[in-house]
Scaffold this motif. Structure first.
Motif, PDB file in Angstrom:
ATOM      1  N   TYR A 149       0.812  -1.217   0.000  1.00  0.00           N
ATOM      2  CA  TYR A 149       0.000   0.000   0.000  1.00  0.00           C
ATOM      3  C   TYR A 149       0.847   1.269   0.000  1.00  0.00           C
ATOM      4  O   TYR A 149       0.342   2.352  -0.315  1.00  0.00           O
ATOM      5  N   PHE A 150       2.129   1.152   0.323  1.00  0.00           N
ATOM      6  CA  PHE A 150       2.973   2.337   0.373  1.00  0.00           C
ATOM      7  C   PHE A 150       3.391   2.827  -1.012  1.00  0.00           C
ATOM      8  O   PHE A 150       4.211   3.746  -1.118  1.00  0.00           O
ATOM      9  N   LYS A 151       2.804   2.245  -2.042  1.00  0.00           N
ATOM     10  CA  LYS A 151       3.009   2.810  -3.380  1.00  0.00           C
ATOM     11  C   LYS A 151       2.522   4.255  -3.417  1.00  0.00           C
ATOM     12  O   LYS A 151       3.056   5.092  -4.152  1.00  0.00           O
ATOM     13  N   ASN A 152       1.483   4.547  -2.633  1.00  0.00           N
ATOM     14  CA  ASN A 152       1.011   5.927  -2.463  1.00  0.00           C
ATOM     15  C   ASN A 152       2.044   6.682  -1.638  1.00  0.00           C
ATOM     16  O   ASN A 152       2.248   6.407  -0.455  1.00  0.00           O
ATOM     17  N   GLU A 153       2.719   7.645  -2.235  1.00  0.00           N
ATOM     18  CA  GLU A 153       3.842   8.327  -1.581  1.00  0.00           C
ATOM     19  C   GLU A 153       3.421   9.194  -0.400  1.00  0.00           C
ATOM     20  O   GLU A 153       4.275   9.606   0.385  1.00  0.00           O
ATOM     21  N   ARG A 154       2.136   9.496  -0.274  1.00  0.00           N
ATOM     22  CA  ARG A 154       1.680  10.292   0.869  1.00  0.00           C
ATOM     23  C   ARG A 154       1.129   9.417   1.992  1.00  0.00           C
ATOM     24  O   ARG A 154       0.644   9.929   3.001  1.00  0.00           O
ATOM     25  N   LEU A 155       1.215   8.095   1.808  1.00  0.00           N
ATOM     26  CA  LEU A 155       0.740   7.195   2.850  1.00  0.00           C
ATOM     27  C   LEU A 155       1.821   7.049   3.916  1.00  0.00           C
ATOM     28  O   LEU A 155       2.949   6.651   3.626  1.00  0.00           O
ATOM     29  N   GLY A 156       1.458   7.372   5.151  1.00  0.00           N
ATOM     30  CA  GLY A 156       2.440   7.325   6.234  1.00  0.00           C
ATOM     31  C   GLY A 156       2.349   6.093   7.102  1.00  0.00           C
ATOM     32  O   GLY A 156       3.347   5.647   7.672  1.00  0.00           O
ATOM     33  N   VAL A 157       1.145   5.507   7.222  1.00  0.00           N
ATOM     34  CA  VAL A 157       0.932   4.383   8.136  1.00  0.00           C
ATOM     35  C   VAL A 157      -0.071   3.399   7.547  1.00  0.00           C
ATOM     36  O   VAL A 157      -1.059   3.801   6.934  1.00  0.00           O
ATOM     37  N   VAL A 158       0.190   2.118   7.759  1.00  0.00           N
ATOM     38  CA  VAL A 158      -0.807   1.069   7.553  1.00  0.00           C
ATOM     39  C   VAL A 158      -1.017   0.392   8.898  1.00  0.00           C
ATOM     40  O   VAL A 158      -0.068  -0.126   9.498  1.00  0.00           O
ATOM     41  N   GLN A 159      -2.245   0.422   9.398  1.00  0.00           N
ATOM     42  CA  GLN A 159      -2.601  -0.193  10.677  1.00  0.00           C
ATOM     43  C   GLN A 159      -3.467  -1.411  10.423  1.00  0.00           C
ATOM     44  O   GLN A 159      -4.379  -1.375   9.593  1.00  0.00           O
ATOM     45  N   THR A 160      -3.207  -2.517  11.137  1.00  0.00           N
ATOM     46  CA  THR A 160      -4.027  -3.718  10.998  1.00  0.00           C
ATOM     47  C   THR A 160      -4.879  -3.927  12.239  1.00  0.00           C
ATOM     48  O   THR A 160      -4.668  -3.313  13.283  1.00  0.00           O
ATOM     49  N   ARG A 161      -5.838  -4.821  12.112  1.00  0.00           N
ATOM     50  CA  ARG A 161      -6.784  -5.087  13.212  1.00  0.00           C
ATOM     51  C   ARG A 161      -6.171  -6.056  14.223  1.00  0.00           C
ATOM     52  O   ARG A 161      -5.498  -7.001  13.856  1.00  0.00           O
ATOM     53  N   TRP A 162      -6.451  -5.799  15.486  1.00  0.00           N
ATOM     54  CA  TRP A 162      -6.006  -6.713  16.537  1.00  0.00           C
ATOM     55  C   TRP A 162      -6.952  -7.906  16.627  1.00  0.00           C
ATOM     56  O   TRP A 162      -8.174  -7.762  16.593  1.00  0.00           O
ATOM     57  N   GLY A 163      -6.375  -9.090  16.745  1.00  0.00           N
ATOM     58  CA  GLY A 163      -7.144 -10.278  17.081  1.00  0.00           C
ATOM     59  C   GLY A 163      -6.865 -10.653  18.529  1.00  0.00           C
ATOM     60  O   GLY A 163      -6.102  -9.983  19.225  1.00  0.00           O
ATOM     61  N   HIS A 164      -7.466 -11.741  18.997  1.00  0.00           N
ATOM     62  CA  HIS A 164      -7.351 -12.104  20.415  1.00  0.00           C
ATOM     63  C   HIS A 164      -7.076 -13.599  20.552  1.00  0.00           C
ATOM     64  O   HIS A 164      -7.857 -14.428  20.074  1.00  0.00           O
ATOM     65  N   LEU A 165      -5.997 -13.930  21.224  1.00  0.00           N
ATOM     66  CA  LEU A 165      -5.648 -15.319  21.458  1.00  0.00           C
ATOM     67  C   LEU A 165      -6.438 -15.929  22.606  1.00  0.00           C
ATOM     68  O   LEU A 165      -6.639 -17.137  22.655  1.00  0.00           O
ATOM     69  N   ASN A 166      -6.880 -15.094  23.531  1.00  0.00           N
ATOM     70  CA  ASN A 166      -7.477 -15.616  24.769  1.00  0.00           C
ATOM     71  C   ASN A 166      -8.761 -14.899  25.141  1.00  0.00           C
ATOM     72  O   ASN A 166      -9.023 -14.638  26.312  1.00  0.00           O
ATOM     73  N   ALA A 167      -9.581 -14.581  24.144  1.00  0.00           N
ATOM     74  CA  ALA A 167     -10.803 -13.820  24.422  1.00  0.00           C
ATOM     75  C   ALA A 167     -11.723 -14.537  25.401  1.00  0.00           C
ATOM     76  O   ALA A 167     -12.430 -13.898  26.181  1.00  0.00           O
ATOM     77  N   ASP A 168     -11.726 -15.861  25.399  1.00  0.00           N
ATOM     78  CA  ASP A 168     -12.644 -16.614  26.252  1.00  0.00           C
ATOM     79  C   ASP A 168     -11.992 -17.141  27.527  1.00  0.00           C
ATOM     80  O   ASP A 168     -12.517 -18.044  28.170  1.00  0.00           O
ATOM     81  N   TYR A 169     -10.862 -16.584  27.894  1.00  0.00           N
ATOM     82  CA  TYR A 169     -10.185 -17.012  29.114  1.00  0.00           C
ATOM     83  C   TYR A 169     -11.034 -16.726  30.351  1.00  0.00           C
ATOM     84  O   TYR A 169     -11.082 -17.520  31.288  1.00  0.00           O
ATOM     85  N   SER A 170     -11.710 -15.583  30.362  1.00  0.00           N
ATOM     86  CA  SER A 170     -12.530 -15.189  31.510  1.00  0.00           C
ATOM     87  C   SER A 170     -13.509 -14.121  31.060  1.00  0.00           C
ATOM     88  O   SER A 170     -13.453 -13.630  29.925  1.00  0.00           O
ATOM     89  N   LEU A 171     -14.388 -13.736  31.953  1.00  0.00           N
ATOM     90  CA  LEU A 171     -15.307 -12.640  31.657  1.00  0.00           C
ATOM     91  C   LEU A 171     -14.533 -11.369  31.346  1.00  0.00           C
ATOM     92  O   LEU A 171     -14.886 -10.611  30.434  1.00  0.00           O
TER      93      LEU A 171
END
Length: 525
Positions: free
Chosen positions: A162-184
């Motif tokens: 995506y950095f082909k766009n020379e004005r692009l400064g950041v690419v952010q990705t989504r966080w996933g969760h390894l232990n979402a069901d560990y507890s409430l």
């Protein structure tokens, strides 16, 4: 006096209503984005020589339980080694530095381009470590991962193009969760983060408003960091600070909802409190530091100024909720007084606020769980539980917010990591500390218990749901702070069998939902 109390209560409700309208607009943007075809410029690499040089930075501080998992995972990154370097920015003061050095030596012997960088002090904390690493970085692009994040091997190949766009400064990705069901507690943290990454980040990015690099699982253009003034350690959320300074300089940010980077959620109430304190105080500090710049910047639109206002101040709504909760007790005794009927009637429009919250949160939840049976009923339970416990944290977070707004400085405290795989079957306990804040939380729990009792005594039930949520929330915070377990499911799976399944799925899963399915299969829900 009664009129003054009701007016103050109404003004607080009005503030929450305005915030809910900003979220409703983000929902509209989110839904529009689903119909939009991404036409972003992208590189299409056909030869290793075409790949740009990338530096991966891994900031560490006393994180022995997860350091080996992190380094072994990073060594699996699929990217030409002659165009890659990994900087382990190690500020550790315990014996974890020895283990880190040992693993790095092994990886270097295998030909992996990794180096161990240490400092004599933690000046600037994480921001200082990143800045020191940047001075020596060879990469044109800088990817950053915290110690509990496990990017998949193709992560760079999905983000760098995506950095082909020379004005692009950041690419952010989504966080996933390894232990979402560990507890409430972990379920509710996942619920909040999914909302942020599904609805807020998507809605702001699609609407061309300012978003934030989330401190990890993202990649920067090095010239963007330098042009924006480099990393600065004068706030507790250096990622939010640099994000705003970069966007004020005209740099563009790209958010990739489809690229998921799994990570471990805090599993103790103290770890969650520490993280919440840093995030909320840092947001308040950034409002004080950057919002005037947003207002003065001629190239920012009116919509961006409004969304930036609520973005930088969203943590401050904990203070609003806390004030509403306290004032709602005397309000309870005014509800049946006919002399205030006009004011009370005018306030009924604000009942739309919780409805809007419910709709927007459900849209984000539905995006991830639309194929699950009974997802609406599960969502409803999570929604009210989440907001109740968020209310229970309102005193803790309000202290952080007020410190941030009034400029009180504090140390950057890293969220402790426990390594899910190693501790899944172990109850993690921390020593109980009876603090003045905990005593205040107990008093607030009793106050809202009194509100519930009074509702039945005087026959006025309009505020009963609110008081029930406040009472439940503060009760949960108090009990967990006293090491009394709430919402931890029994673990039935033999350790060896579950770990084998976890390792296989963490390596091959395309979405964290598959990890959730693993928990469901093994009686985790």
């Amino acid at each position: 006096m009664g009129t003054a109390i009701l007016i103050i209560f109404g003004l607080l409700m009005f503030v929450v209503f305005l915030y809910s309208l900003s979220l409703l607009h983000l929902l509209i943007n989110f839904r529009r984005s689903r119909k939009h075809k991404d036409t972003s410029q992208k590189w299409h690499f056909s030869h290793p020589a075409q790949f740009p040089f990338v530096t991966i930075q891994l900031p560490l501080y006393n994180e022995k339980p997860v350091v080996e998992r992190l380094l072994r995972n990073i060594a699996e990154i699929d990217y030409p080694h002659h165009k890659l370097e990994v900087q382990v920015l190690d500020d550790s003061t315990d014996d974890s530095a020895e283990l880190t050095a040992q693993i790095i030596t092994e990886l270097r012997a295998e030909g992996f381009p990794i180096q161990h960088l240490t400092r004599k002090n933690r000046m600037g904390f994480k921001a200082g470590a990143l800045k020191a690493g940047l001075d020596a970085a060879k990469g044109e692009f800088i990817a950053i991962f915290d110690s509990d994040f496990l990017p998949k091997p193709d992560w760079l190949k999905k983000t760098v193009p995506y950095f082909k766009n020379e004005r692009l400064g950041v690419v952010q990705t989504r966080w996933g969760h390894l232990n979402a069901d560990y507890s409430l507690l972990t379920k509710l943290q996942a619920f909040l983060l999914d909302y942020h990454f599904i609805l807020e980040q998507t809605g702001r990015n699609f609407g061309k408003h300012f978003i934030n690099f989330n401190g990890t699982a993202g990649i920067w253009r090095k010239t963007c960091i330098l042009d924006a003034g480099n990393w600065q350690g004068d706030t507790l959320t250096e990622d939010l600070d640099l994000s705003y300074r970069a966007q004020l300089k005209g740099w563009k940010f790209k958010y990739l909802k489809e690229v998921v980077t799994p990570a471990e959620l805090p599993i103790t109430i103290e770890a969650a409190r520490s993280q919440q304190f840093r995030w909320n105080k840092g947001a308040a500090e950034n409002f004080q530091k950057n919002y005037r710049k947003v207002l003065k910047e001629k190239n920012t639109t009116f919509g961006t100024r409004i969304h930036s206002f609520f973005h930088l101040l969203n943590s401050s709504f904990f203070f609003v909720v806390l004030l509403m909760g306290i004032i709602s007790i005397p309000v309870l005794f005014l509800l049946n007084d006919p002399s205030y009927s006009g004011i009370l009637t005018g306030m009924t429009v604000f009942i739309l606020s919780p409805v809007i919250f419910f709709i927007t949160y459900y849209a984000a939840y539905r995006e991830l769980h639309k194929d699950q049976q009974l997802s609406f009923f599960r969502f409803t339970g999570l929604f009210f539980t989440f907001f109740s416990i968020a209310m229970g944290l309102s005193l803790h977070n309000s202290i952080a917010i007020l410190e941030g707004h009034f400029g009180k400085k504090s140390e950057f405290i890293r969220t402790p990591k426990f390594n899910l795989k190693e501790n899944l079957h172990t109850k993690i306990k921390v020593p109980v500390k009876i603090t003045f804040q905990l005593i205040l939380e107990i008093m607030l729990m009793l106050l809202f218990g009194f509100g519930i009792f009074s509702a039945f005594r005087i026959g006025s039930y309009s505020l009963l749901p609110f008081h029930l949520m406040m009472f439940f929330g503060f009760s949960y915070v108090v009990l967990t702070s006293l090491n009394i377990e709430v919402g931890r499911p029994p673990i039935k799976t033999p350790r060896k069998n579950w770990e084998e399944k976890f390792q296989k799925m963490a390596k091959n899963a395309d979405d964290e939902l598959l990890l959730d399915d693993a928990f469901e299969d093994e009686n985790f829900n």
